[in-house]
Design a protein around this motif. Structure first.
Motif, PDB file in Angstrom:
ATOM      1  N   SER A   1      -6.320 -34.746  10.411  1.00  0.00           N
ATOM      2  CA  SER A   1      -6.826 -35.397   9.201  1.00  0.00           C
ATOM      3  C   SER A   1      -6.845 -36.913   9.374  1.00  0.00           C
ATOM      4  O   SER A   1      -7.798 -37.585   8.966  1.00  0.00           O
ATOM      5  N   ALA A   2      -5.797 -37.458   9.997  1.00  0.00           N
ATOM      6  CA  ALA A   2      -5.761 -38.889  10.263  1.00  0.00           C
ATOM      7  C   ALA A   2      -6.851 -39.296  11.245  1.00  0.00           C
ATOM      8  O   ALA A   2      -7.494 -40.346  11.085  1.00  0.00           O
ATOM      9  N   ALA A   3      -7.081 -38.461  12.246  1.00  0.00           N
ATOM     10  CA  ALA A   3      -8.150 -38.744  13.204  1.00  0.00           C
ATOM     11  C   ALA A   3      -9.504 -38.775  12.499  1.00  0.00           C
ATOM     12  O   ALA A   3     -10.358 -39.625  12.791  1.00  0.00           O
ATOM     13  N   ALA A   4      -9.697 -37.858  11.551  1.00  0.00           N
ATOM     14  CA  ALA A   4     -10.938 -37.850  10.783  1.00  0.00           C
ATOM     15  C   ALA A   4     -11.102 -39.142   9.987  1.00  0.00           C
ATOM     16  O   ALA A   4     -12.193 -39.723   9.935  1.00  0.00           O
ATOM     17  N   GLY A   5     -10.013 -39.592   9.380  1.00  0.00           N
ATOM     18  CA  GLY A   5     -10.072 -40.834   8.624  1.00  0.00           C
ATOM     19  C   GLY A   5     -10.393 -42.031   9.502  1.00  0.00           C
ATOM     20  O   GLY A   5     -11.196 -42.901   9.122  1.00  0.00           O
ATOM     21  N   LEU A   6      -9.793 -42.084  10.691  1.00  0.00           N
ATOM     22  CA  LEU A   6     -10.077 -43.190  11.617  1.00  0.00           C
ATOM     23  C   LEU A   6     -11.533 -43.156  12.069  1.00  0.00           C
ATOM     24  O   LEU A   6     -12.174 -44.200  12.219  1.00  0.00           O
ATOM     25  N   ALA A   7     -12.065 -41.943  12.298  1.00  0.00           N
ATOM     26  CA  ALA A   7     -13.467 -41.838  12.693  1.00  0.00           C
ATOM     27  C   ALA A   7     -14.388 -42.348  11.590  1.00  0.00           C
ATOM     28  O   ALA A   7     -15.408 -42.992  11.864  1.00  0.00           O
ATOM     29  N   ARG A   8     -14.040 -42.084  10.340  1.00  0.00           N
ATOM     30  CA  ARG A   8     -14.849 -42.573   9.219  1.00  0.00           C
ATOM     31  C   ARG A   8     -14.864 -44.094   9.155  1.00  0.00           C
ATOM     32  O   ARG A   8     -15.815 -44.698   8.639  1.00  0.00           O
ATOM     33  N   GLU A   9     -13.820 -44.716   9.687  1.00  0.00           N
ATOM     34  CA  GLU A   9     -13.735 -46.177   9.670  1.00  0.00           C
ATOM     35  C   GLU A   9     -14.333 -46.815  10.917  1.00  0.00           C
ATOM     36  O   GLU A   9     -14.207 -48.017  11.124  1.00  0.00           O
ATOM     37  N   GLY A  10     -14.969 -46.000  11.756  1.00  0.00           N
ATOM     38  CA  GLY A  10     -15.675 -46.550  12.911  1.00  0.00           C
ATOM     39  C   GLY A  10     -14.923 -46.490  14.221  1.00  0.00           C
ATOM     40  O   GLY A  10     -15.440 -46.950  15.243  1.00  0.00           O
ATOM     41  N   PHE A  11     -13.716 -45.941  14.217  1.00  0.00           N
ATOM     42  CA  PHE A  11     -12.965 -45.798  15.460  1.00  0.00           C
ATOM     43  C   PHE A  11     -13.388 -44.517  16.189  1.00  0.00           C
ATOM     44  O   PHE A  11     -14.020 -43.627  15.612  1.00  0.00           O
ATOM     45  N   THR A  12     -13.012 -44.443  17.463  1.00  0.00           N
ATOM     46  CA  THR A  12     -13.208 -43.225  18.251  1.00  0.00           C
ATOM     47  C   THR A  12     -11.838 -42.677  18.609  1.00  0.00           C
ATOM     48  O   THR A  12     -11.234 -43.067  19.611  1.00  0.00           O
ATOM     49  N   PRO A  13     -11.293 -41.798  17.763  1.00  0.00           N
ATOM     50  CA  PRO A  13      -9.940 -41.302  17.995  1.00  0.00           C
ATOM     51  C   PRO A  13      -9.899 -40.159  19.011  1.00  0.00           C
ATOM     52  O   PRO A  13     -10.723 -39.243  18.983  1.00  0.00           O
ATOM     53  N   PHE A  14      -8.920 -40.245  19.923  1.00  0.00           N
ATOM     54  CA  PHE A  14      -8.577 -39.151  20.827  1.00  0.00           C
ATOM     55  C   PHE A  14      -7.259 -38.581  20.334  1.00  0.00           C
ATOM     56  O   PHE A  14      -6.218 -39.242  20.415  1.00  0.00           O
ATOM     57  N   ALA A  15      -7.301 -37.361  19.803  1.00  0.00           N
ATOM     58  CA  ALA A  15      -6.119 -36.717  19.233  1.00  0.00           C
ATOM     59  C   ALA A  15      -5.634 -35.639  20.195  1.00  0.00           C
ATOM     60  O   ALA A  15      -6.419 -34.783  20.619  1.00  0.00           O
ATOM     61  N   THR A  16      -4.343 -35.676  20.537  1.00  0.00           N
ATOM     62  CA  THR A  16      -3.825 -34.734  21.523  1.00  0.00           C
ATOM     63  C   THR A  16      -2.674 -33.904  20.965  1.00  0.00           C
ATOM     64  O   THR A  16      -1.837 -34.390  20.211  1.00  0.00           O
ATOM     65  N   THR A  17      -2.675 -32.638  21.352  1.00  0.00           N
ATOM     66  CA  THR A  17      -1.582 -31.727  21.062  1.00  0.00           C
ATOM     67  C   THR A  17      -1.738 -30.547  22.013  1.00  0.00           C
ATOM     68  O   THR A  17      -2.500 -30.633  22.985  1.00  0.00           O
ATOM     69  N   TYR A  18      -1.034 -29.455  21.779  1.00  0.00           N
ATOM     70  CA  TYR A  18      -1.258 -28.248  22.561  1.00  0.00           C
ATOM     71  C   TYR A  18      -2.410 -27.447  21.949  1.00  0.00           C
ATOM     72  O   TYR A  18      -2.609 -27.439  20.726  1.00  0.00           O
ATOM     73  N   ALA A  19      -3.120 -26.734  22.804  1.00  0.00           N
ATOM     74  CA  ALA A  19      -4.284 -25.983  22.352  1.00  0.00           C
ATOM     75  C   ALA A  19      -3.915 -24.930  21.310  1.00  0.00           C
ATOM     76  O   ALA A  19      -4.674 -24.696  20.363  1.00  0.00           O
ATOM     77  N   VAL A  20      -2.750 -24.290  21.456  1.00  0.00           N
ATOM     78  CA  VAL A  20      -2.349 -23.286  20.462  1.00  0.00           C
ATOM     79  C   VAL A  20      -2.155 -23.898  19.094  1.00  0.00           C
ATOM     80  O   VAL A  20      -2.481 -23.283  18.076  1.00  0.00           O
ATOM     81  N   PHE A  21      -1.623 -25.105  19.046  1.00  0.00           N
ATOM     82  CA  PHE A  21      -1.359 -25.732  17.753  1.00  0.00           C
ATOM     83  C   PHE A  21      -2.661 -26.176  17.093  1.00  0.00           C
ATOM     84  O   PHE A  21      -2.794 -26.110  15.864  1.00  0.00           O
ATOM     85  N   ALA A  22      -3.618 -26.636  17.888  1.00  0.00           N
ATOM     86  CA  ALA A  22      -4.918 -27.005  17.325  1.00  0.00           C
ATOM     87  C   ALA A  22      -5.650 -25.777  16.810  1.00  0.00           C
ATOM     88  O   ALA A  22      -6.175 -25.760  15.691  1.00  0.00           O
ATOM     89  N   ALA A  23      -5.677 -24.710  17.619  1.00  0.00           N
ATOM     90  CA  ALA A  23      -6.466 -23.533  17.266  1.00  0.00           C
ATOM     91  C   ALA A  23      -5.830 -22.711  16.154  1.00  0.00           C
ATOM     92  O   ALA A  23      -6.532 -22.207  15.270  1.00  0.00           O
ATOM     93  N   ARG A  24      -4.501 -22.576  16.175  1.00  0.00           N
ATOM     94  CA  ARG A  24      -3.851 -21.676  15.224  1.00  0.00           C
ATOM     95  C   ARG A  24      -3.354 -22.395  13.975  1.00  0.00           C
ATOM     96  O   ARG A  24      -3.525 -21.892  12.856  1.00  0.00           O
TER      97      ARG A  24
END
Length: 342
Positions: free
Chosen positions: A90-113
């Motif tokens: 959600s924070a990455a989405a907010g940064l993108a709305r403000e013109g940034f290019t966010p790279f958000a990292t975590t484990y794939a299971v946590f992103a998908a599930r």
């Protein structure tokens, strides 16, 4: 003695002693194989020197997604979000709305599930410029079902606007990072981290977003592969050459959008067994995507169509090389299956 959160006894493997492993950070490289340390982290830190819009975020896993290298070089542009994946995206989405290019990292299971709904509604539906680099895809950890993202492609392939990349090695990851940043829209990267194998440089390979490329040609078998399975496919092709079995390898790093034209052109060539090899369950991944393309176009490979992938089940924990052999992702297992099918 108290165990750290990254260590625990492994599953009791059938027919053998109880093994222990640093499964969270186990390398995919074979003994003696060339590797490169943290290619994603170094590539992103370097790119950020030229791109002040790039920021990095992690959910308490910067060290285990190689984002700590970016954080060290650009501490004013790094955000540690804690163990809260929904907040991370959600924070990455907010940064993108403000013109940034966010790279958000975590484990794939946590992103998908855990964070799928937030990725869907906050990022993909809005077509925001968020880059998700998610480590431990498929069977790249021996830590068990809680950390093995064996079904992430099946979950994300149906999400509109989302580009999905599954790179093979360190050489490709270094090229993927600037391509992700240059692409306008959300991207999901199946991240290989730590000491990542290095081999595609030997073939003069260049990554192009949305393009599949023939790494090796062959008359008897066509292996269509992605991610680390392209490495295994190339190793298997060399081994099968000793039996005078000529194997072609078509590397498909972009899972979505799929390069259907190249896949169809290769599949139309007669006299070959077509095998799709992927580090993912056989349900809903590259194999079924390729099968769908061939079926819709009425193509039936002369020597048949086969899949190499993970079974539709929750996998054991254990030492990673043992698990790859057990579930058919090792080079030796690929060689055996192709010999059987021929």
């Amino acid at each position: 003695m108290k165990r750290s959160k990254y260590e625990r006894p492994t599953h009791l493997l059938q027919g053998g002693p109880r093994l222990t492993t640093s499964a969270m950070i186990a390398s995919l490289a074979a003994p003696g194989q060339r590797t490169k340390a943290a290619p994603f982290g170094h590539a992103l830190a370097q790119l950020a020197e030229e791109r002040p819009d790039i920021v990095g975020l992690s959910a308490d896993l910067s060290k285990y997604t190689d984002l700590h290298i970016f954080a060290q070089k650009h501490p004013d542009r790094f955000y540690q979000m804690g163990m809260a994946e929904q907040l991370l995206f959600s924070a990455a989405a907010g940064l993108a709305r403000e013109g940034f290019t966010p790279f958000a990292t975590t484990y794939a299971v946590f992103a998908a599930r855990r964070a799928y709904d937030f990725i869907c509604l906050a990022i993909a539906e809005e077509n925001l410029n968020v880059k998700m680099a998610c480590a431990l895809p498929g069977l790249t950890t021996g830590y068990g079902p809680s950390h093995q993202a064996t079904e992430d492609l099946a979950i994300f392939r149906g999400l509109p606007n989302l580009t999905i990349i599954d790179p093979c090695d360190a050489h490709e990851i270094e090229q993927v990072v600037p391509a992700m940043a240059a692409h306008q829209g959300p991207v999901y990267l199946r991240l290989l981290r730590g000491n990542v194998p290095l081999l595609l440089d030997e073939y003069g390979y260049r990554f192009e977003l949305g393009k599949a490329k023939t790494i090796r040609d062959g008359r008897d078998v066509l292996i269509v592969s992605s991610g680390l399975m392209t490495m295994r496919a190339l190793e298997a092709a060399q081994a099968l050459a000793d039996d005078r079995i000529d194997v072609a390898v078509l590397h498909v790093p972009t899972i979505k959008p799929l390069d259907e034209a190249t896949i169809l052109a290769e599949a139309r060539r007669g006299g070959r067994l077509v095998v799709v090899a992927e580090n993912h369950t056989v349900i809903g991944g590259l194999g079924e995507a390729v099968a769908g393309v061939l079926m819709r176009e009425g193509i039936r490979p002369e020597k048949g169509f086969r899949q190499i992938g993970l079974p539709d089940e929750f996998l054991d924990a254990g030492a990673l090389p043992t698990l790859h052999e057990r579930y058919g992702l090792s080079t030796a297992a690929v060689v055996r299956r192709i010999r059987e099918w021929l």
